[in-house]
Design an enzyme around this catalytic site. Structure first.
Site, short mmCIF file in Angstrom:
data_model
loop_
_atom_site.label_atom_id
_atom_site.label_comp_id
_atom_site.label_asym_id
_atom_site.label_seq_id
_atom_site.Cartn_x
_atom_site.Cartn_y
_atom_site.Cartn_z
N LYS A 1 0.18 14.41 1.25
CA LYS A 1 -1.12 14.71 0.64
C LYS A 1 -1.28 16.20 0.37
O LYS A 1 -2.19 16.63 -0.31
CB LYS A 1 -2.26 14.18 1.53
CG LYS A 1 -2.34 12.64 1.56
CD LYS A 1 -3.42 12.17 2.52
CE LYS A 1 -3.54 10.67 2.66
NZ LYS A 1 -4.27 10.01 1.55
N THR B 1 -8.60 6.37 -2.86
CA THR B 1 -9.93 5.88 -3.19
C THR B 1 -10.94 7.01 -3.06
O THR B 1 -11.99 6.99 -3.70
CB THR B 1 -10.35 4.71 -2.28
OG1 THR B 1 -10.09 5.08 -0.91
CG2 THR B 1 -9.59 3.44 -2.64
N LYS C 1 -14.45 8.12 -5.30
CA LYS C 1 -15.79 8.45 -4.76
C LYS C 1 -16.26 9.79 -5.32
O LYS C 1 -17.43 9.94 -5.69
CB LYS C 1 -15.73 8.53 -3.24
CG LYS C 1 -15.30 7.25 -2.53
CD LYS C 1 -15.00 7.52 -1.05
CE LYS C 1 -14.17 6.43 -0.43
NZ LYS C 1 -13.59 6.82 0.89
N LYS D 1 -9.31 13.79 3.77
CA LYS D 1 -8.42 12.63 3.83
C LYS D 1 -7.55 12.79 5.07
O LYS D 1 -7.55 13.85 5.69
CB LYS D 1 -7.56 12.54 2.57
CG LYS D 1 -6.90 13.87 2.17
CD LYS D 1 -6.14 13.78 0.86
CE LYS D 1 -7.03 13.77 -0.37
NZ LYS D 1 -6.92 12.56 -1.17
N ARG D 2 -6.79 11.78 5.44
CA ARG D 2 -5.87 11.94 6.55
C ARG D 2 -4.95 13.14 6.28
O ARG D 2 -4.61 13.43 5.13
CB ARG D 2 -5.04 10.66 6.75
CG ARG D 2 -5.82 9.56 7.42
CD ARG D 2 -6.31 9.95 8.79
NE ARG D 2 -5.23 9.94 9.74
CZ ARG D 2 -5.10 9.04 10.72
NH1 ARG D 2 -6.00 8.09 10.88
NH2 ARG D 2 -4.09 9.10 11.55
N HIS E 1 0.79 -1.23 0.00
CA HIS E 1 0.00 0.00 0.00
C HIS E 1 0.82 1.27 0.00
O HIS E 1 0.26 2.36 -0.05
CB HIS E 1 -0.94 0.04 1.20
CG HIS E 1 -2.15 -0.82 1.05
ND1 HIS E 1 -3.30 -0.38 0.44
CD2 HIS E 1 -2.38 -2.09 1.41
CE1 HIS E 1 -4.19 -1.35 0.43
NE2 HIS E 1 -3.66 -2.41 1.02
C1 LIG Z 1 -12.31 6.93 1.24
C2 LIG Z 1 -11.90 7.34 2.60
C3 LIG Z 1 -10.55 7.57 2.88
C4 LIG Z 1 -9.47 7.51 1.82
O1 LIG Z 1 -9.36 8.78 1.23
P1 LIG Z 1 -8.10 9.17 0.31
O2 LIG Z 1 -8.48 10.48 -0.25
O3 LIG Z 1 -8.00 8.11 -0.74
O4 LIG Z 1 -6.91 9.22 1.19
C5 LIG Z 1 -10.19 7.95 4.16
N1 LIG Z 1 -11.11 8.08 5.13
C6 LIG Z 1 -12.43 7.88 4.90
C7 LIG Z 1 -13.40 8.06 6.01
C8 LIG Z 1 -12.86 7.49 3.64
O5 LIG Z 1 -14.17 7.28 3.42
#
Ligand SMILES: *Cc1c(COP(=O)(O)O)cnc(C)c1O
Length: 793
Positions: free
Chosen positions: A536, A638, A642, A530-531, A350
């Site tokens: 990022k 991911t 979305k 995101k985190r 990952h």
């Molecule tokens: C999809 C999702 C992530 C991943 O987000 P990235 O932008 O790909 O880092 C992290 N936290 C939650 C709650 C999510 O639904």
């Protein structure tokens, strides 16, 4: 008719009432929202049991291959609405509850998120569970039943404050406790002639949650392990008057499944974490071997009947543990045990960030798992002999056990999670191992489940799609491409725009209630959730926000495209740089939102405690998706998928799955900027790259000066000197070097948004291109190319 197959509203209403009375012991007239939620959840769970049993029966009869997905994290979120939607019962239950004056939406909101994960990795595991059930792939998810999931985030004076999360404070209506499925997990002690005498043991007990797929045709099991003491209570101690110490064994054992480590992408090197990893792996393998032995005599059949997926290196002890169990409990010789283990195991990588590649000191490994240390050394010796590899390609190197190498060596298949990431694996970090084990690395680009991320999260858009292309796209997401035919249909574009606007109005209302800030639903909703991590690059976004604020102040009456910048995300509690970034965003928000010159031209919003249910609220209301990581650093992402399937346009770098998203939606429908992975590598070789970039960018220089002057922290002007200084002197993620390109791309976004028909035509093209990013496609890839498993539906 079987009572359970009577899906009439009357039957449903009676069942909910029955659960209120007999499960909750509550009179309907006095039932609280909690009681209603429990009664509805039990009612829905009852309806999953039948397909769940049927799936088990069918797998057994077909002697189908089972997939075991081992993951330290499952970021599930809420369960009730997802289950209702997959069973096709949401509307009906809504109507039934309305008869009693109960709003289903209130019941849904009452459920706490199951937050047994940090971010993308854990959410991927949850999407995979749902897709495996939708496809009818026989599978178990194995994880840990953390009493406390990811911490809850609050802001105090703009700073992140963590409080414990307690989702299990209330009874969890979705799980079945399995006292009979319990295994002893050994630790420490010593080894003589290959025989291990552990010094400690705990009991792993199974808690099963059925995961139902789309249309309720199949359900697999998510089996989470809770830690219990092997010896319940020290009665001798209690009788001798030492009442507190008597409870020690219990407390000690339970710490193993007490908390999720809140680290993402870094490893803490803590003994408890190592014990948790082994706890999961040993319980899972003992369980699957017992299940296998009930059906088959010949252990050589294991690779034909069992595929084990290691979600990152956290379960990498599965290799040595499987060898140990086969040898000590099943009498298999070393060579055969190793061959069988390798035949079953697969590993998903990952991350390539060096600080995130897991390793354990040989000292700790030898102390906690002395037998496994021996097995690892033997695997390593054979690996070195067979491949004649360089010393640093060994599993044990510099007194560290390298878990990525261990997982790689013990796996049949190793995969990356996007095309770019898999290429980079082969060409950088894993190049040596790729040469030693050719063709072991392959790619399986991530995906997300459209049931949760479209149907559940965005009913307005989902209804429109069904109107356009007919029903059935939810489990055949490639069909979204049929939407492309409507791009010149003004009525469709208008409806798409109306659906987005309705979602934005709903979000604005939620923000007003929670944060007291009023948003203009016609402004652009620009979202980065995101985190919080340096790679990022939330910093890039907030620097651009500051530049925009300055530009608006200088010429407020110019033709600005109104924007709402929305941030969300948690920082690991010990990650000080990330926590400074959070505070800076909040400080900037306070200044910008109170600046009379801004009005609706610019707002900055940062709701605390980002989680799955917040994502479900924010993503459908987003116009712009920020996917701006330093190229080469984000394995896939991911969140990016979305957003795309919900009709947001992306501003992004050529990183992770952004590359494939851009290919699918069309380059002209994606706001690309910045260096690609090769340019990033070259840039790192330029001395003083941060300083050089700042000196070439007057806008960035001014932004940094404003921060350095303490404009966002007048009571403590030096608060952000660390951030400013690091950008000038180190800039490890090339924020400065990409800044001007980002600014230019944001100007293009502003211009495009002014023509709303045009914008929504681009949005439609994004949705039409998103079909590839269903996790159903990903799971089919794993089934065909990694697991050799087939659907039994
Ligand atoms: C999809 C999702 C992530 C991943 O987000 P990235 O932008 O790909 O880092 C992290 N936290 C939650 C709650 C999510 O639904």
């Amino acid at each position: 008719m079987n009572a359970m197959s009577d899906f009439s509203s009357e039957a449903m209403r009676a069942r909910i009432a029955q659960h209120l009375t007999y499960t909750l012991g509550k009179d309907k007239a006095r039932a609280s929202l909690y009681d209603w939620r429990m009664a509805v959840s039990h009612t829905v769970r009852d309806l999953i049991v039948e397909p769940w049993f049927a799936a088990t029966r069918r797998t057994y009869e077909a002697q189908g291959k089972r997939v075991y997905y081992l993951s330290m994290e499952f970021l599930i979120g809420r369960i009730l609405e997802d289950a209702m939607i997959n069973l096709g019962l949401r509307q009906q239950i809504e109507a039934v509850l309305a008869e009693d004056g109960i709003a289903l939406s209130d019941v849904i909101e009452d459920e706490p998120d199951a937050a047994l994960g940090n971010g993308g990795l854990g959410r991927l595991a949850a999407c995979f569970m749902e897709s495996m059930s939708t496809i009818g792939c026989p599978a178990f998810g194995y994880g840990i039943r953390y009493e406390h999931g990811l911490f809850r985030q609050r802001f105090e004076g703009g700073r992140q404050v963590e409080t414990p999360e307690d989702w299990l404070n209330q009874p969890h209506p979705w799980e079945f406790e399995r006292p009979e499925a319990a295994y002893t997990i050994p630790f420490k002690g010593h080894v003589h002639d290959g025989v291990w005498t552990p010094a400690e043991t705990v009991l792993a007990r199974a808690y099963d949650t059925p995961v139902v797929g789309w249309k309720g045709e199949w359900a697999n099991t998510l089996r989470l392990w809770g830690a219990h003491p092997t010896e319940l209570f020290d009665l001798d101690r209690f009788n001798s008057g030492d009442h507190t110490a008597a409870a020690h064994p219990e407390a000690l054992a339970r710490t193993l499944s007490r908390v999720l480590y809140p680290e993402d992408a870094t490893d803490g090197g803590k003994e408890l974490r190592l014990k948790q990893e082994f706890f999961l792996v040993s319980a899972a393998l003992q369980d699957l071997l017992r299940r296998f032995r009930r059906e088959y005599d010949d252990l050589n059949l294991l690779p034909e009947k069992v595929a084990i997926q290691m979600n990152d290196t956290h379960p990498a002890l599965a290799g040595p543990e499987m060898i140990r169990l086969l040898m000590s409990d099943h009498g298999v010789e070393w060579d055969a045990a190793k061959r069988i283990a390798q035949g079953c195991l697969n590993y998903t990588n990952h991350t390539l960030l060096p600080e995130a590649l897991e390793s354990w000191s040989t000292w700790l490994m030898g102390r906690v798992l002395p037998r496994h240390m021996q097995i690892i050394e033997r695997i390593d010796a054979e690996h070195r002999a067979a491949t004649d590899c360089a010393p640093e390609l060994g599993i044990v190197h510099n007194d560290q056990v390298h878990m990525g190498t261990l997982a790689f060596v013990m796996a049949s298949h190793v995969n990356g999670v996007s095309a770019l990431h898999s290429d980079l694996m082969q060409n950088t970090v894993f190049a040596g191992l790729d040469a030693a084990y050719p063709n072991r690395i392959l790619n399986q680009t991530n995906g997300v489940t459209p049931r949760r991320w479209m149907r559940l999260a965005n009913p307005a858009l989902s209804g429109l799609i069904t109107d356009m292309i007919g029903a059935g796209w939810e489990d055949d997401l490639g069909r979204l491409s049929e939407l492309a035919a409507f791009e010149d249909d003004a009525e469709v574009i208008a409806r798409l725009r109306a659906a987005k606007r309705a979602n934005k109005v709903a979000l604005a209302e939620w923000v007003r209630e929670r944060l007291g800030v009023t948003l203009d639903p016609d402004a652009m909703f620009d979202v980065q959730i995101k985190r919080i991590h340096e790679y990022k690059r939330q910093l890039l976004n907030i620097f651009e926000t500051i530049a925009r604020w300055q530009a608006i102040r200088q010429d407020p009456e110019a033709d600005w495209t109104p924007r709402v910048k929305i941030f969300g995300g948690k920082a690991a509690p010990g990650y000080w740089v990330a926590k400074d970034i959070i505070r800076l965003i909040n400080d900037v928000a306070a200044v910008v939102n109170n600046d009379p010159l801004m009005r609706d031209r610019l707002k900055v919003i940062y709701p605390a405690n980002y989680n799955v249910s917040m994502a479900e609220r924010l993503i459908p209301a987003a116009d712009l998706s920020e996917q701006i990581s330093t190229a080469g650093k984000e394995a896939s992402g991911t969140g990016n998928m979305k957003f795309t399937m919900n009709g947001a346009l992306t501003i992004g770098t050529l990183d992770g799955a952004n590359v494939e998203i851009r290919e699918r939606v069309g380059a002209e429908n994606f706001f690309l900027f910045g260096m690609d992975a090769d340019a990033v590598q070259a840039r790192y070789l330029v001395a003083d790259h941060g300083r050089k970039a700042i000196l070439e960018s007057p806008v960035l220089a001014e932004v940094l000066q404003i921060i350095a002057d303490g404009r966002f922290s007048p009571e403590e002007p030096g608060r952000y000197h660390g951030i400013v200084d690091a950008t000038w002197n180190h800039d490890p993620f090339l924020v400065a070097s990409d800044f001007d390109a980002y600014l230019a791309a944001q100007a293009q976004v502003d211009a495009a948004f002014k023509d709303q028909d045009h914008w929504h035509r681009l949005a439609l093209r994004n949705i039409a291109g998103a079909g590839h990013f269903s996790s159903d496609r990903t799971i089919r890839g794993y089934m065909d190319e990694v697991w050799g498993a087939r659907s039994l539906l």
